[in-house]
Write a protein that holds these residues in place. Structure first.
Motif, PDB file in Angstrom:
ATOM      1  N   ILE A 201      -3.079   1.201  -7.564  1.00 17.15           N
ATOM      2  CA  ILE A 201      -3.033   0.239  -6.450  1.00 17.15           C
ATOM      3  C   ILE A 201      -4.428  -0.196  -6.019  1.00 17.15           C
ATOM      4  CG2 ILE A 201      -0.750   0.985  -5.626  1.00 17.15           C
ATOM      5  CD1 ILE A 201      -2.146   2.472  -3.345  1.00 17.15           C
ATOM      6  N   GLU A 202      -5.421   0.594  -6.413  1.00 18.61           N
ATOM      7  CA  GLU A 202      -6.792   0.197  -6.064  1.00 18.61           C
ATOM      8  C   GLU A 202      -7.401  -0.792  -7.064  1.00 18.61           C
ATOM      9  OE1 GLU A 202      -8.472   4.068  -5.299  1.00 18.61           O
ATOM     10  OE2 GLU A 202      -7.170   4.214  -3.526  1.00 18.61           O
ATOM     11  N   ILE A 203      -6.758  -0.989  -8.205  1.00 15.78           N
ATOM     12  CA  ILE A 203      -7.283  -1.971  -9.175  1.00 15.78           C
ATOM     13  C   ILE A 203      -7.344  -3.345  -8.512  1.00 15.78           C
ATOM     14  CG2 ILE A 203      -6.895  -3.171 -11.362  1.00 15.78           C
ATOM     15  CD1 ILE A 203      -5.421  -0.625 -12.344  1.00 15.78           C
ATOM     16  N   CYS A 204      -6.270  -3.712  -7.818  1.00 21.78           N
ATOM     17  CA  CYS A 204      -6.218  -4.961  -7.059  1.00 21.78           C
ATOM     18  C   CYS A 204      -5.536  -4.659  -5.739  1.00 21.78           C
ATOM     19  CB  CYS A 204      -5.374  -6.017  -7.777  1.00 21.78           C
ATOM     20  SG  CYS A 204      -6.256  -7.070  -8.879  1.00 21.78           S
ATOM     21  N   PRO A 205      -6.258  -4.635  -4.653  1.00 22.65           N
ATOM     22  CA  PRO A 205      -5.614  -4.349  -3.367  1.00 22.65           C
ATOM     23  C   PRO A 205      -4.822  -5.573  -2.901  1.00 22.65           C
ATOM     24  CG  PRO A 205      -8.019  -4.490  -3.149  1.00 22.65           C
ATOM     25  CD  PRO A 205      -7.677  -4.938  -4.532  1.00 22.65           C
ATOM     26  N   SER A 206      -3.571  -5.626  -3.311  1.00 22.78           N
ATOM     27  CA  SER A 206      -2.736  -6.785  -3.006  1.00 22.78           C
ATOM     28  C   SER A 206      -1.305  -6.300  -2.854  1.00 22.78           C
ATOM     29  CB  SER A 206      -2.814  -7.777  -4.172  1.00 22.78           C
ATOM     30  OG  SER A 206      -1.714  -8.666  -4.155  1.00 22.78           O
ATOM     31  N   ASP A 207      -0.533  -6.949  -1.983  1.00 25.11           N
ATOM     32  CA  ASP A 207       0.894  -6.620  -1.848  1.00 25.11           C
ATOM     33  C   ASP A 207       1.645  -6.888  -3.146  1.00 25.11           C
ATOM     34  OD1 ASP A 207       0.710  -5.698   0.692  1.00 25.11           O
ATOM     35  OD2 ASP A 207       1.625  -7.448   1.653  1.00 25.11           O
ATOM     36  N   CYS A 208       1.066  -7.688  -4.014  1.00 26.73           N
ATOM     37  CA  CYS A 208       1.720  -8.035  -5.278  1.00 26.73           C
ATOM     38  C   CYS A 208       1.405  -7.033  -6.390  1.00 26.73           C
ATOM     39  CB  CYS A 208       1.316  -9.440  -5.706  1.00 26.73           C
ATOM     40  SG  CYS A 208       1.783 -10.668  -4.480  1.00 26.73           S
ATOM     41  N   ASN A 209       0.566  -6.072  -6.109  1.00 27.86           N
ATOM     42  CA  ASN A 209       0.298  -4.986  -7.067  1.00 27.86           C
ATOM     43  C   ASN A 209       0.894  -3.718  -6.455  1.00 27.86           C
ATOM     44  OD1 ASN A 209      -0.768  -3.197  -8.996  1.00 27.86           O
ATOM     45  ND2 ASN A 209      -2.751  -3.082  -7.944  1.00 27.86           N
ATOM     46  N   ALA A 210       2.155  -3.474  -6.752  1.00 25.93           N
ATOM     47  CA  ALA A 210       2.887  -2.434  -6.036  1.00 25.93           C
ATOM     48  C   ALA A 210       3.635  -1.507  -6.985  1.00 25.93           C
ATOM     49  CB  ALA A 210       3.821  -3.081  -5.016  1.00 25.93           C
ATOM     50  N   ILE A 211       4.661  -0.842  -6.446  1.00 23.65           N
ATOM     51  CA  ILE A 211       5.314   0.230  -7.202  1.00 23.65           C
ATOM     52  C   ILE A 211       6.825   0.058  -7.240  1.00 23.65           C
ATOM     53  CG2 ILE A 211       5.625   2.734  -7.377  1.00 23.65           C
ATOM     54  CD1 ILE A 211       3.119   3.070  -5.626  1.00 23.65           C
ATOM     55  N   GLU A 212       7.366   0.192  -8.444  1.00 26.16           N
ATOM     56  CA  GLU A 212       8.810   0.348  -8.574  1.00 26.16           C
ATOM     57  C   GLU A 212       9.033   1.841  -8.389  1.00 26.16           C
ATOM     58  OE1 GLU A 212      10.367  -1.044 -12.372  1.00 26.16           O
ATOM     59  OE2 GLU A 212      11.960   0.428 -12.190  1.00 26.16           O
ATOM     60  N   PHE A 213       9.429   2.217  -7.178  1.00 28.57           N
ATOM     61  CA  PHE A 213       9.370   3.631  -6.809  1.00 28.57           C
ATOM     62  C   PHE A 213      10.585   4.392  -7.306  1.00 28.57           C
ATOM     63  CE2 PHE A 213       9.075   7.381  -4.133  1.00 28.57           C
ATOM     64  CZ  PHE A 213       7.710   7.614  -4.099  1.00 28.57           C
ATOM     65  N   CYS A 214      10.463   4.934  -8.546  1.00 30.11           N
ATOM     66  CA  CYS A 214      11.513   5.789  -9.072  1.00 30.11           C
ATOM     67  C   CYS A 214      11.306   7.169  -8.449  1.00 30.11           C
ATOM     68  CB  CYS A 214      11.469   5.870 -10.586  1.00 30.11           C
ATOM     69  SG  CYS A 214      12.775   6.928 -11.249  1.00 30.11           S
ATOM     70  N   GLN A 215      12.025   7.416  -7.370  1.00 33.50           N
ATOM     71  CA  GLN A 215      11.845   8.706  -6.684  1.00 33.50           C
ATOM     72  C   GLN A 215      12.168   9.866  -7.627  1.00 33.50           C
ATOM     73  OE1 GLN A 215      13.498   9.183  -2.602  1.00 33.50           O
ATOM     74  NE2 GLN A 215      13.974  11.259  -3.273  1.00 33.50           N
ATOM     75  N   TYR A 241      11.188  -1.188  -4.184  1.00 32.66           N
ATOM     76  CA  TYR A 241      12.554  -0.694  -4.044  1.00 32.66           C
ATOM     77  C   TYR A 241      12.572   0.709  -4.636  1.00 32.66           C
ATOM     78  CZ  TYR A 241      13.124  -2.202  -8.954  1.00 32.66           C
ATOM     79  OH  TYR A 241      12.976  -2.386 -10.303  1.00 32.66           O
ATOM     80  N   VAL A 242      13.690   1.419  -4.433  1.00 34.35           N
ATOM     81  CA  VAL A 242      13.701   2.843  -4.767  1.00 34.35           C
ATOM     82  C   VAL A 242      14.820   3.186  -5.753  1.00 34.35           C
ATOM     83  CG1 VAL A 242      13.912   5.188  -3.838  1.00 34.35           C
ATOM     84  CG2 VAL A 242      12.799   3.399  -2.471  1.00 34.35           C
TER      85      VAL A 242
END
Ligand code: MN
Length: 321
Positions: A201-215, A241-242
């Motif tokens: 997430i630090e590569i590009c600090p943007s809301d568009c660089n996020a996570i598909e959060f597979c819990q 999303y999770v």
């Protein structure tokens, strides 16, 4: 917070009716079988997908994955990388323009790995993983790849695609490498830890660089605290999303579990999503196989989805009371 169904490929009346009948609001399609001629998806095919889902009163909230052949050379730095990037930019723009707000994908050139399945409660069948067994598997590609070259490839891609996503108003997120072990078949499982995701997430600090959060996969990460990770990424608005599923423990060895019998306290997890203001949807991802269930798992998924709906209701009402 909402409950969705997903992990089917095509927007067929059967799946969509099932999702609507069980009270889902959101739908996610995984690698829909669109004409992918030339390694990219066309706008009109994507619009048609969204309209089909909407006919059932549901929202097509995300697409998950494109065929790996669309971007394997981007991940591995192959000779056709730039051509694939051009096509992926085209596809991401089209997903956005078709009115689909999220694209989730992964960074696994050789996909998800499991070893011999486990028999869990009363002979239900769950997928399982044992790193000892997996280490004996042959290489999946021409050679063994290095950790840092894989990071270079990922950074190169993220720096190109993030501004495109910002321009188009679509959010992108990467699913963790499942199982989250260092190396499989000669390919580093790059996104396998809390630290790796902080780096991403630090590569590009943007809301568009996020996570598909597979819990589920985050829970498999050795030594990392699932509740802390939900809070950390949730507070930073990184969770698109999770995949809300449970496992028996962390690598090097685990099996999947029913939603409420794994090692993770799902009630505690759900409370954290609520506390950090998470405002998107949950899907079951995958479920153990039970008696006379379908291969997609209609029965198991109905159970998991009902459990998700109940937890959402519980944490929401408690907060008001
Ligand atoms: Mn998943």
């Amino acid at each position: 917070m909402r409950a969705g169904f997903g992990q089917f490929r095509d927007a067929t009346p059967e799946y969509l009716r099932f999702a609507a009948q069980y009270g889902a609001t959101d739908v996610l399609l995984n690698t829909p079988s669109l004409p992918g001629m030339g390694g990219r998806w066309e706008l009109h095919d994507l619009v048609k997908l969204r309209l089909t889902v909407e006919q059932y009163g549901l929202k097509l909230s995300a697409l998950e994955n494109v065929p790996t052949s669309f971007y394997d050379q981007i991940m591995l730095g192959g000779p056709r990388r730039d051509e694939q990037i051009e096509n992926m930019v085209f596809t991401v723009r089209n997903i956005a323009r078709a009115g689909i707000p999220i694209f989730g994908y992964n960074w696994m050139p050789s996909h998800v790995w499991r070893t011999t399945p486990a028999s869990i409660r009363c002979e239900s069948i769950a997928t399982a993983f044992d790193y000892g067994q997996a280490k004996k598997m042959p290489r999946t590609h021409d050679r063994e790849y290095g950790e840092e070259e894989m990071w270079d490839n990922l950074e190169y891609w993220i720096k190109i695609i993030t501004p495109v996503a910002e321009e188009e108003g679509i959010r992108l997120g990467i699913h963790p490498c499942d199982p989250p072990v260092p190396l499989l078949g000669g390919i580093p499982q790059l996104l396998r830890s809390f630290d790796a995701y902080k780096r991403l997430i630090e590569i590009c600090p943007s809301d568009c660089n996020a996570i598909e959060f597979c819990q589920g996969t985050f829970s498999e990460m050795e030594g990392d605290d699932i509740y802390e990770m939900i809070r950390y990424f949730g507070e930073r608005n990184k969770i698109l999303y999770v995949h809300f599923r449970n496992v028996s423990g962390q690598v090097p060895r685990f099996h999947e579990e029913f939603i409420n019998t794994g090692y993770v306290d799902m009630y505690r997890a759900m409370k954290i999503y609520h506390q950090v203001g998470f405002d998107s949807f949950f899907i079951d991802d995958h479920v153990p196989q039970t008696f006379q269930d379908t291969s997609w798992g209609h029965r198991g998924r109905a159970f998991a989805n009902g459990y998700i709906q109940a937890l959402i209701e519980a944490v929401t009402k408690e907060a008001v009371a």
